[in-house]
Design a protein around this motif. Structure first.
Motif, mmCIF file in Angstrom:
data_model
loop_
_atom_site.group_PDB
_atom_site.id
_atom_site.type_symbol
_atom_site.label_atom_id
_atom_site.label_comp_id
_atom_site.label_asym_id
_atom_site.label_seq_id
_atom_site.Cartn_x
_atom_site.Cartn_y
_atom_site.Cartn_z
ATOM 1 N N VAL A 27 0.861 -1.182 0.000
ATOM 2 C CA VAL A 27 0.000 0.000 0.000
ATOM 3 C C VAL A 27 0.893 1.226 0.000
ATOM 4 C CG1 VAL A 27 -1.857 -1.189 1.212
ATOM 5 C CG2 VAL A 27 -0.153 0.068 2.523
ATOM 6 N N THR A 28 0.368 2.367 -0.334
ATOM 7 C CA THR A 28 1.145 3.615 -0.373
ATOM 8 C C THR A 28 0.597 4.578 0.677
ATOM 9 O OG1 THR A 28 1.569 3.349 -2.708
ATOM 10 C CG2 THR A 28 1.885 5.550 -1.795
ATOM 11 N N ALA A 29 1.480 5.100 1.506
ATOM 12 C CA ALA A 29 1.065 6.054 2.544
ATOM 13 C C ALA A 29 1.698 7.419 2.261
ATOM 14 C CB ALA A 29 1.497 5.546 3.917
ATOM 15 N N PRO A 30 1.027 8.488 2.608
ATOM 16 C CA PRO A 30 1.592 9.834 2.344
ATOM 17 C C PRO A 30 2.791 10.103 3.224
ATOM 18 C CG PRO A 30 -0.413 10.004 3.634
ATOM 19 C CD PRO A 30 -0.314 8.585 3.220
ATOM 20 N N ALA A 31 3.738 10.874 2.699
ATOM 21 C CA ALA A 31 4.927 11.236 3.467
ATOM 22 C C ALA A 31 4.566 12.269 4.522
ATOM 23 C CB ALA A 31 6.010 11.802 2.539
ATOM 24 N N SER A 32 5.361 12.345 5.554
ATOM 25 C CA SER A 32 5.180 13.354 6.590
ATOM 26 C C SER A 32 6.536 13.854 7.017
ATOM 27 C CB SER A 32 4.400 12.758 7.780
ATOM 28 O OG SER A 32 5.138 11.705 8.345
ATOM 29 N N ALA A 33 6.558 14.882 7.782
ATOM 30 C CA ALA A 33 7.839 15.442 8.221
ATOM 31 C C ALA A 33 8.627 14.423 9.004
ATOM 32 C CB ALA A 33 7.595 16.715 9.057
ATOM 33 N N ALA A 34 7.930 13.630 9.856
ATOM 34 C CA ALA A 34 8.565 12.535 10.589
ATOM 35 C C ALA A 34 8.170 11.254 9.898
ATOM 36 C CB ALA A 34 8.133 12.555 12.043
ATOM 37 N N THR A 35 9.168 10.505 9.388
ATOM 38 C CA THR A 35 8.871 9.304 8.607
ATOM 39 C C THR A 35 8.279 8.229 9.501
ATOM 40 O OG1 THR A 35 10.666 9.796 7.089
ATOM 41 C CG2 THR A 35 9.837 7.532 7.122
ATOM 42 N N THR A 36 7.144 7.730 9.082
ATOM 43 C CA THR A 36 6.493 6.617 9.796
ATOM 44 C C THR A 36 6.321 5.453 8.819
ATOM 45 O OG1 THR A 36 5.308 8.133 11.248
ATOM 46 C CG2 THR A 36 4.462 5.868 11.063
ATOM 47 N N CYS A 37 6.789 4.284 9.209
ATOM 48 C CA CYS A 37 6.693 3.080 8.362
ATOM 49 C C CYS A 37 5.789 2.072 9.053
ATOM 50 C CB CYS A 37 8.066 2.469 8.105
ATOM 51 S SG CYS A 37 9.242 3.610 7.337
ATOM 52 N N THR A 38 4.773 1.636 8.342
ATOM 53 C CA THR A 38 3.794 0.721 8.917
ATOM 54 C C THR A 38 4.334 -0.712 8.921
ATOM 55 O OG1 THR A 38 1.998 2.118 8.134
ATOM 56 C CG2 THR A 38 1.443 -0.143 8.761
ATOM 57 N N SER A 39 4.338 -1.339 10.090
ATOM 58 C CA SER A 39 4.802 -2.717 10.217
ATOM 59 C C SER A 39 4.009 -3.605 9.248
ATOM 60 C CB SER A 39 4.606 -3.205 11.661
ATOM 61 O OG SER A 39 4.957 -4.557 11.773
ATOM 62 N N PRO A 40 4.665 -4.536 8.578
ATOM 63 C CA PRO A 40 6.032 -5.031 8.827
ATOM 64 C C PRO A 40 7.103 -4.406 7.956
ATOM 65 C CG PRO A 40 4.905 -6.566 7.391
ATOM 66 C CD PRO A 40 3.926 -5.459 7.673
ATOM 67 N N VAL A 41 6.871 -3.178 7.457
ATOM 68 C CA VAL A 41 7.902 -2.472 6.694
ATOM 69 C C VAL A 41 8.954 -1.917 7.658
ATOM 70 C CG1 VAL A 41 8.325 -0.519 5.161
ATOM 71 C CG2 VAL A 41 6.301 -1.955 4.832
ATOM 72 N N PHE A 42 10.259 -2.016 7.246
ATOM 73 C CA PHE A 42 11.349 -1.524 8.079
ATOM 74 C C PHE A 42 11.475 0.004 7.965
ATOM 75 C CE2 PHE A 42 12.605 -5.876 7.202
ATOM 76 C CZ PHE A 42 13.069 -6.320 8.430
ATOM 77 N N LYS A 43 11.829 0.638 9.057
ATOM 78 C CA LYS A 43 12.280 2.029 9.047
ATOM 79 C C LYS A 43 13.789 2.014 8.845
ATOM 80 C CE LYS A 43 12.325 6.243 11.878
ATOM 81 N NZ LYS A 43 11.905 6.844 13.180
ATOM 82 N N ARG A 44 14.274 2.759 7.836
ATOM 83 C CA ARG A 44 15.694 2.722 7.487
ATOM 84 C C ARG A 44 16.317 4.096 7.753
ATOM 85 N NH1 ARG A 44 17.468 1.104 1.452
ATOM 86 N NH2 ARG A 44 16.072 2.876 1.001
ATOM 87 N N GLN A 45 17.484 4.107 8.460
ATOM 88 C CA GLN A 45 18.206 5.327 8.791
ATOM 89 C C GLN A 45 19.649 5.230 8.270
ATOM 90 O OE1 GLN A 45 17.366 4.864 13.060
ATOM 91 N NE2 GLN A 45 16.422 6.908 13.007
ATOM 92 N N PHE A 46 20.141 6.298 7.589
ATOM 93 C CA PHE A 46 21.500 6.366 7.060
ATOM 94 C C PHE A 46 22.343 7.283 7.951
ATOM 95 C CE2 PHE A 46 18.888 5.253 3.452
ATOM 96 C CZ PHE A 46 19.635 4.307 2.775
ATOM 97 N N PHE A 47 23.576 6.842 8.273
ATOM 98 C CA PHE A 47 24.484 7.607 9.123
ATOM 99 C C PHE A 47 25.809 7.782 8.391
ATOM 100 C CE2 PHE A 47 21.499 5.586 11.942
ATOM 101 C CZ PHE A 47 21.194 6.543 12.887
ATOM 102 N N ALA A 48 26.387 8.954 8.579
ATOM 103 C CA ALA A 48 27.668 9.245 7.929
ATOM 104 C C ALA A 48 28.830 8.883 8.843
ATOM 105 C CB ALA A 48 27.734 10.716 7.525
ATOM 106 N N ASN A 49 28.723 7.839 9.602
ATOM 107 C CA ASN A 49 29.797 7.368 10.465
ATOM 108 C C ASN A 49 29.657 5.874 10.672
ATOM 109 O OD1 ASN A 49 28.281 6.779 13.124
ATOM 110 N ND2 ASN A 49 27.600 8.879 12.608
ATOM 111 N N THR A 50 30.655 5.292 11.285
ATOM 112 C CA THR A 50 30.664 3.843 11.519
ATOM 113 C C THR A 50 30.726 3.529 12.998
ATOM 114 O OG1 THR A 50 33.077 3.838 11.238
ATOM 115 C CG2 THR A 50 31.734 3.329 9.294
ATOM 116 N N ASN A 51 30.282 4.458 13.819
ATOM 117 C CA ASN A 51 30.235 4.179 15.248
ATOM 118 C C ASN A 51 29.289 3.019 15.527
ATOM 119 O OD1 ASN A 51 31.928 6.356 15.627
ATOM 120 N ND2 ASN A 51 30.229 7.800 15.994
#
Length: 686
Positions: A27-51
């Motif tokens: 299904v397709t959900a509208p975007a929002s300022a704070a990203t919300t992903c409906t389970s069982p879809v993963f929320k994915r975050q990108f970081f510019a470091n390897t900590n």
């Protein structure tokens, strides 16, 4: 693979997945300022470091339905370096009843997998290393029931970047012993119709990833007798229960791919039904006495009353008798010895009704009881016991062939060897032996009795009796040979292969067309015999036939068709010329007594002159002469005249045919002679 994409605040969309009964749909959900992903879809975050903790604010956040990316040596998203970056995926979902799962992870460079991060033992896969080759690992994990969080951390130090992760339930019954949770949100209603009422059921989707479907059960209201009425993968189900006037309730159970079934939902209903169902048929029986036919029957559930119908068996019109709520009735108007048919109609309060099967009865004295049979080789012995009245005057036994189509042609049995006895209970037991009928055939038997008042009973219960054996003569014996001996003829043959062999019969014929003379019988355990007879040079014809224990044997029929067939079945015939050991010099002419001989148990020959009606007696004294084959002469074997009724020859040749005559001496010195006699001796040790 779902790579990161460039988005704008004016138009942005996130791809989410929703579960419906364990099946994934996009299904397709509208975007929002704070990203919300409906389970069982993963929320994915990108970081510019390897900590290890991926510190700082994510450079990008979006939704990812599948973790399967290959970024190569490029940057995973705009604003991120091509080396030394990290990605974190998280999802919290309801695992339903939980159970065994398989986690599979691979990547370049490092990857870690957590179940419920922050708890003890949360890390399930740890491949955190800088490597130039793909690393991978598969682990089996048991996830508890309810909601749980998965977190997958990935880091790329240098070089190519790729990552893959998946989790699936283990659906083998060997590993999965966990029942699904009971379905929730069950609802019910029903629709009325001309053929009955239809239950309409609905429920919410189960959360189990290994869900296979749902099973629907039905039970009469107020009971726990559940019967499965359907299986479905949807979340609605319709069922039209039988229109019995009862109400029914329903229960839904989930089941998984390993075959585990959940407990049921709360009972849904009740769903009432109209009563369109006839009661079960009553089971009717008739017991006949000399004065009435007494009926009794069962009372099926829901029946409120019965009607009894009767007619003579020879008629077609039924008579209905008054309605009754009882389960028995006596027809005292039935005539003795006349057959009547009966049926019972059972009906419920809605006038749904069912007839019993038609049964027949004849007013009669008690027929013979406990009819049984034994089958010795010579026929069939029919036994029965007398009824308690013990008023039998006579009886008759009937027999019929019993073909598979059930037809019967009854004839009266000639009861030979009738017998009467008393059993342990004091009942009179009678027996009739039937010697007639074909061996191997099946017959039906009935017994009727007549009492002292002249009344005949109906027949007893029919019994089927298969006579043992067959009507087929054993085949001709094989390899029949005859050996001529000085003391007779020895016959030899192969043993007969028939299992029911009784014995062999031996016949002698002067010619194959002449009537045979029976000369002996041989036990079934032997296949040879010695015909002890003088060896006087005759031509002999012998026949050996096998006989089974049912008397089947080839019979001489005398060639009635003129085709050279002298026997009813093939036989073995052998020809032999006897040896000729007769004297070559004739004995003197017989002028005195007759002479006889026999071989005693010791093998000695007893010579016996008998002189009735002559001028000599044994007491006058006689000499015995024996033919000597070695010298071809008659030799006197007595030293002094014998005066006893018998003279014993202890020196007779063994295993031969021996010839004798006796002589008497008159007062004037002349001799008188008996006729010649023969004695057949066996070899020594025989």
């Amino acid at each position: 693979m779902n790579p990161a994409r460039r988005t704008t605040t004016a138009a942005a969309a996130a791809v989410v997945l929703a579960t419906a009964g364990g099946l994934l749909t996009a299904v397709t959900a509208p975007a929002s300022a704070a990203t919300t992903c409906t389970s069982p879809v993963f929320k994915r975050q990108f970081f510019a470091n390897t900590n290890t903790t991926f510190s700082g604010t994510p450079k990008k956040t979006d939704c990812d339905s599948v973790i399967d990316q290959n970024w190569g040596t490029g940057a995973p998203a705009t604003g991120l370096p091509s080396n030394y970056f990290g990605v974190r995926w998280t999802v919290t979902r309801d695992f339903g009843s939980g159970g065994p799962f398989t986690f599979t992870a691979s990547g370049l460079d490092g990857i870690r997998v957590y179940l419920d991060p922050g708890t003890t033992g949360a890390r399930k896969i740890d491949l955190w290393k800088n490597t130039s080759t793909t690393v991978s690992k598969t682990v089996n994990v048991t996830i508890p029931s309810g909601k749980h969080t998965l977190r997958i951390d990935y880091v790329n130090w240098t070089g190519s970047a790729k990552v893959k992760f998946g989790y699936v339930p283990r659906t083998s019954a060997t590993y999965d012993k966990v029942k699904p949770l009971a379905p929730t949100g069950a609802t019910w209603t029903y629709r009325t119709g001309t053929t009955g009422n239809t239950a309409v059921l609905g429920w919410a989707a189960n959360k189990e990833m290994d869900l296979a479907g749902y099973r629907v059960y039905r039970a009469p209201a107020g009971t726990s007798t559940w019967t499965r009425v359907g299986t479905t993968t949807s979340r609605t189900f319709s069922d039209t229960p039988p229109s019995t006037g009862q109400s029914y309730v329903y229960q839904i159970r989930a089941y998984d791919k390993a075959g585990n079934e959940s407990v049921g939902t709360a009972a849904q209903g009740p769903v009432p039904t109209p009563d369109f169902t006839a009661p079960a048929a009553p089971v009717l029986t008739v017991t006949s006495t000399p004065n009435a036919n007494n009926l009794s029957w069962t009372a099926p559930t829901d029946v409120v009353a019965f009607s009894v119908f009767s007619k003579k068996s020879s008629e077609t019109t039924w008579t209905e008798h008054p309605e009754t709520t009882e389960t028995s009735w006596s027809d005292t108007s039935a005539l003795y010895g006349v057959s009547y048919d009966y049926k019972v109609l059972a009906y419920d309060a809605a006038w749904n009704h069912t007839y019993s099967t038609v049964v027949s009865g004849v007013p009669t004295i008690t027929p013979p009881q406990n009819v049984t049979a034994t089958t010795p080789s010579y026929g069939a012995v029919i036994s029965w016991s007398e009824p308690a009245e013990n008023d039998t005057e006579t009886y008759t036994v009937l027999r019929s062939p019993a073909p598979a189509d059930g037809t019967r042609t009854w004839t009266t049995v000639n009861c030979r060897d009738r017998a009467t006895s008393t059993d342990a209970a004091g009942n009179t037991v009678r027996k009739c032996t039937d010697y007639d009928g074909d061996q191997g055939a099946t017959y039906a038997y009935l017994v009727r009795r007549k009492d002292i008042y002249g009344r005949w009973s109906v027949p007893s219960r029919e019994i089927l009796v298969t006579r043992p054996g067959d009507e087929i003569a054993p085949p001709a014996v094989t390899n029949l040979t005859a050996q001529a001996l000085e003391y007779g003829v020895k016959l030899d043959w192969d043993p007969s292969p028939v299992e029911d062999l009784a014995e062999y019969w031996i016949y002698e014929q002067s010619h194959p067309s002449k009537y045979p003379d029976s000369i002996g019988k041989v036990d079934a355990t032997r296949s040879e015999t010695l015909l002890r007879m003088p060896a006087d040079g005759e031509e002999k014809h012998y026949v050996v036939v096998a006989v089974d224990r049912y008397g089947n044997v080839a019979e001489f029929i005398g060639d009635p068709e003129g085709d050279g067939t002298y026997w009813s079945d093939p036989v073995s015939l052998v020809f032999v010329n006897e040896l000729d050991v007769r004297p070559t010099t004739a004995a003197p002419e017989a002028t005195a007594c007759d002479l006889g001989s026999f071989v005693d148990q010791s093998g000695n020959v007893q010579v016996d002159p008998y002189c009735y009606g002559t001028s000599f007696t044994e007491a006058d004294g006689y000499h015995v002469h024996r033919w000597d084959r070695a010298t071809n002469t008659w030799v006197r074997v007595t030293q002094a005249p014998a005066t006893t009724p018998y003279w014993t020859d202890t020196a007779a040749p063994a295993g031969s045919t021996v010839y004798y005559y006796a002589s008497f001496t008159k007062e004037d010195g002349t001799e008188a002679f008996t006729d010649v006699t023969t004695a057949v001796t066996l070899p020594s040790g025989s």
